[in-house]
Design a protein around this motif. Sequence first.
Motif, PDB file in Angstrom:
ATOM      1  N   LEU A  46      12.139  44.875-129.977  1.00 58.67           N
ATOM      2  CA  LEU A  46      11.735  45.680-128.818  1.00 58.67           C
ATOM      3  C   LEU A  46      12.201  45.028-127.516  1.00 58.67           C
ATOM      4  N   SER A  47      12.104  43.718-127.462  1.00 57.32           N
ATOM      5  CA  SER A  47      12.538  43.007-126.248  1.00 57.32           C
ATOM      6  C   SER A  47      14.034  43.211-126.023  1.00 57.32           C
ATOM      7  N   ALA A  48      14.800  43.100-127.094  1.00 50.14           N
ATOM      8  CA  ALA A  48      16.248  43.286-126.955  1.00 50.14           C
ATOM      9  C   ALA A  48      16.562  44.717-126.516  1.00 50.14           C
ATOM     10  N   ALA A  49      15.818  45.683-127.063  1.00 49.85           N
ATOM     11  CA  ALA A  49      16.029  47.075-126.667  1.00 49.85           C
ATOM     12  C   ALA A  49      15.626  47.276-125.212  1.00 49.85           C
ATOM     13  N   ALA A  50      14.519  46.653-124.830  1.00 50.00           N
ATOM     14  CA  ALA A  50      13.999  46.851-123.470  1.00 50.00           C
ATOM     15  C   ALA A  50      15.010  46.396-122.423  1.00 50.00           C
ATOM     16  N   LYS A  51      15.800  45.393-122.769  1.00 49.20           N
ATOM     17  CA  LYS A  51      16.792  44.886-121.806  1.00 49.20           C
ATOM     18  C   LYS A  51      17.906  45.884-121.554  1.00 49.20           C
ATOM     19  N   LEU A  52      18.047  46.857-122.421  1.00 40.40           N
ATOM     20  CA  LEU A  52      19.090  47.890-122.222  1.00 40.40           C
ATOM     21  C   LEU A  52      18.672  48.947-121.204  1.00 40.40           C
ATOM     22  N   PHE A  53      17.379  48.986-120.908  1.00 48.78           N
ATOM     23  CA  PHE A  53      16.855  50.079-120.087  1.00 48.78           C
ATOM     24  C   PHE A  53      16.195  49.524-118.832  1.00 48.78           C
ATOM     25  N   PRO A  54      16.658  49.963-117.655  1.00 50.72           N
ATOM     26  CA  PRO A  54      16.083  49.441-116.418  1.00 50.72           C
ATOM     27  C   PRO A  54      14.687  49.971-116.113  1.00 50.72           C
ATOM     28  N   SER A  55      14.232  50.996-116.819  1.00 48.88           N
ATOM     29  CA  SER A  55      12.922  51.585-116.545  1.00 48.88           C
ATOM     30  C   SER A  55      11.817  50.534-116.607  1.00 48.88           C
ATOM     31  N   LYS A  56      10.769  50.767-115.829  1.00 48.82           N
ATOM     32  CA  LYS A  56       9.586  49.908-115.943  1.00 48.82           C
ATOM     33  C   LYS A  56       8.778  50.237-117.196  1.00 48.82           C
ATOM     34  N   PHE A  57       9.005  51.417-117.736  1.00 49.62           N
ATOM     35  CA  PHE A  57       8.255  51.841-118.920  1.00 49.62           C
ATOM     36  C   PHE A  57       9.010  51.509-120.208  1.00 49.62           C
ATOM     37  N   PHE A  58       8.250  51.225-121.243  1.00 51.43           N
ATOM     38  CA  PHE A  58       8.827  51.116-122.580  1.00 51.43           C
ATOM     39  C   PHE A  58       7.765  51.595-123.556  1.00 51.43           C
TER      40      PHE A  58
END
Lengths: 558, 558
Positions: free
Chosen positions: A317-329
């Motif tokens: 999830l952390s690796a995926a989160a870095k692909l998206f600038p959104s504050k939400f995940f």
Amino acid sequence: MHTYLLGIVLTLSALTATNALWPIPRSLESGNTSLKLSSGFKIAINIPRAPADLSDAAARTINHIKTDNLERLVVGRGAADSASIQHAKELPSLTLTLTPGSSARSISDEAIKTIGTRSEEYVLHVPSDGSPATITANSTLGLLRGLTTFEQLWYSSNNQIYTMEAPISITDAPAYPYRGLMLDTSRNFFAVSDIKRTLDAMSLAKMSQFHWHATDSQSFPLVIPGFTEVASKGAYSSSMSYSTKDIQDIVSYAGARGIDVVVEIDTPGHTAAITESHPEHVACSHVFPWSPVAGEPPAGQLRFASPTTTNFTAELLSAAAKLFPSKFFSTGGDEVNTNCYAGDAETQSILNSTGETLEQALSNFMQTTHGALEKLGKTPVVWEEMVLEHNVTLSNETVVMVWISSEHAAAVAQKNLRIVHGPSDFFYLDCGAGEWLGDNPLGNSWCDPFKTWQKSYTFDPLANISQEQAHLVLGGQQLLWTEQSDPSNLDPIVWPRAASSAEVFWTGSTLSDGSARNVNEALSRLHDFRFRLVQRGVRAIALQPLWCALRPGQCNGD
Amino acid sequence: MHTYLLGIVLTLSALTATNALWPIPRSLESGNTSLKLSSGFKIAINIPRAPADLSDAAARTINHIKTDNLERLVVGRGAADSASIQHAKELPSLTLTLTPGSSARSISDEAIKTIGTRSEEYVLHVPSDGSPATITANSTLGLLRGLTTFEQLWYSSNNQIYTMEAPISITDAPAYPYRGLMLDTSRNFFAVSDIKRTLDAMSLAKMSQFHWHATDSQSFPLVIPGFTEVASKGAYSSSMSYSTKDIQDIVSYAGARGIDVVVEIDTPGHTAAITESHPEHVACSHVFPWSPVAGEPPAGQLRFASPTTTNFTAELLSAAAKLFPSKFFSTGGDEVNTNCYAGDAETQSILNSTGETLEQALSNFMQTTHGALEKLGKTPVVWEEMVLEHNVTLSNETVVMVWISSEHAAAVAQKNLRIVHGPSDFFYLDCGAGEWLGDNPLGNSWCDPFKTWQKSYTFDPLANISQEQAHLVLGGQQLLWTEQSDPSNLDPIVWPRAASSAEVFWTGSTLSDGSARNVNEALSRLHDFRFRLVQRGVRAIALQPLWCALRPGQCNGD
């Protein structure tokens, strides 16, 4: 009798003349002077060092106005306007201005600011005397919203682009910041071009959030750096996956259109596709028959009691989160089936050795995965079960998506957590298309009936929510689960229905004249919005026979 | 557990291996030898003076086979077939032959022969040893049906076009001659290209009848020589009408694909659009509120008690009938609202002067209009009300379309009239999409729920019909009324669902192995049919997640 009818039509037509704006602005005044667009019409950006995405948005606006070629939805399609247009004043230009002290950050940056801190308000004036129109806002995002309104003011007839309702004065701002659409790209795959076309339509309705339900049990199309094996084995095929470049393309396309991309990697349920690369992390994987252990085939859920699986998930999830600038995940959290673990020897062995209950293990899993995301500055988003059905400790910042029933929002509010409305009884776009499982010839959709735009439009975001809790409601969205959808029917199943909630959450409960928002007033504007989408290549459905679209009020039940 | 699953999949896959044929032939034997298409594959027409539309059909078949590029719907999409294909024999050609004594008339001519006298049967052999394949039939129409089957035998993988199931022997013929689809082009307009795309898909499913509900109260798009004012004033616009050239184009396109075009000009109800050109012929035209006098807006019905109107109608229908070579012509006859005439002074005055009842006047009207059509060699087709609700004298040759309920077919059979099944409880493609009238926010579709392909597939053409009456059943069709449809959603709302009844009426109740036709057996073939349509540019919907389409039997309810 025919003469009698014409009288009716003209009267109703005049009553509903508020241009073809969707969503309808919070405050709107318009006149009845004709005004046409100058052939040399320009948009002047009166901002030093204007960001590139604002210039692009202005160029798109000019292009839309010149190519929409939308005729008025009246009998004769605006031919009767010709005489009036011929002698109309010409609008030479539109000037975009930021209010003093505002920063000229890019639209993309403004669109992903923390929810509640974004500035989407704008003021738009279109004078009737041939002097320039103006949009003023506190941010480039506000200017974009104003441009979107400006695009919708114009009709075409006889190669003229015109309005019959100058002067126009609009002061506008959304009632709720979260106005979304969810798309499931796991059950069936959608190309980047399909998603971009959807983002264009969303932007036209001033929607702010693309909730990308990217992965599920059927396929895992998201290529995540460091975990590329999950998609290379779990996607339907390499051509049915989203590369890092695809993701960046989608995120930047969305951002430039004022849309924040909230990705969801649904865990710990809905993860059978991870079996293909990491069978060790998945319990009851592909068990058949599936129904005792899963909501739909194929079965398979992450072994959340396992520390190894928990760490794997947090890292994924952390690796995926870095692909998206959104504050939400979004980490999902819906439909965890406990039977799956009752029969899973590995989970039972872990629980026996730790002495934890399954619920305690789930809480640990959520805390670890959410903790990892929070370290990256992300606000976790979950489906309602994590709050209402499980005894899981979550941060107060967590956003909760209500889906099972609109009546569940009140219970989430009582827990003092923020809410995004997406209830299946109002907002599920897939309902009503019949049973998709294979051997149930007389079966119907689990969430029958079909949710009409009218039904969605009657949604009350504050039903059973107290005034003190009202601040918890971020907004809402319509959702497309794709058991029976793919690019073949994406446009018709989503549009124009998804625009219904866009107006519910932008305009709020009252129109600018103080009257309550209602389907009768909305219908002719939604026709216009739909025809404009069609002109732009979005295959939105016809809401009524064209005969009715041209004659507001004539096709009501009576 | 994953290994266990693979075992299941392979077993089921083998059980359902009957190629991707839709409709499934009456008699089919296939082997398990790989066979690939030679790169120089040709179709030889072994017929002196072969008609041009047969040569065209053969050319289309080669083009379809080479461009369908449909991968097998199995995990891996046929990649596992590569080794076997590599060493497979090549099929050099297909030979088309008519049985001795058969005439080589064009497909178009054969397709419009009197129903019951057409020859659609064919015999197809695809040897496994590299010798030519053959199709033999008693007519070019039978050869076309065989070509359509031949097209569906092939998959693609790695630039090879192949089957894994040679040798193949098929002896086939339809159970019922009328296998149709109805499209309403009045409520919303469809371009000729939309209709042609629909005809292509119909032909792939061996459908024989395009029931063109051309006109209705909302618009009259059919340009009829001698009565051009009806369309020029009653169509939505000149670009939304069908010229004589358009009609000829559609009829000849359909004919070449084995499809007879049954046009319907609905009378005496559903005729408000005639008001625009001939207000004198229309009672209660555009009365508002509409609901006391009409099924939906706008109100308006022909003044059938008036001899002038009756003659006008007979001439209009006759002129229209001359545009269509079909033996059938539908005069409609549904939903005549008697309240409309109760308040119509002209009708009441005529009835007072003649002493006739309204029913007697209706009977006269039908006899005059049908008489005119019969003089032109046409067989009239009507909706069920003309037989079950009105006291109208009709020729014994009249064909009756059952629509209100599947239970009404028995009553039509008791009147010894021929039946086309199109009941709303099984075959209405528009059901389930919600209320389209404007001010009913919580309203649903009048014929909820959505009719799934599975539901349609369970239809029994002979339910409550005695063996002696069975010959009265010509077949049936699915129908699209277009209150909520236009070209934007034509494909997804029709396909692949409309193929369901195509198989019901082609294959009949039993499969070639003697088992009953059933949705479990059919699903994987319908997936294949759907994917093939998509490859051909028809936006047919996904019936299930791709995961399920690749794994027959894994996505049943359990």
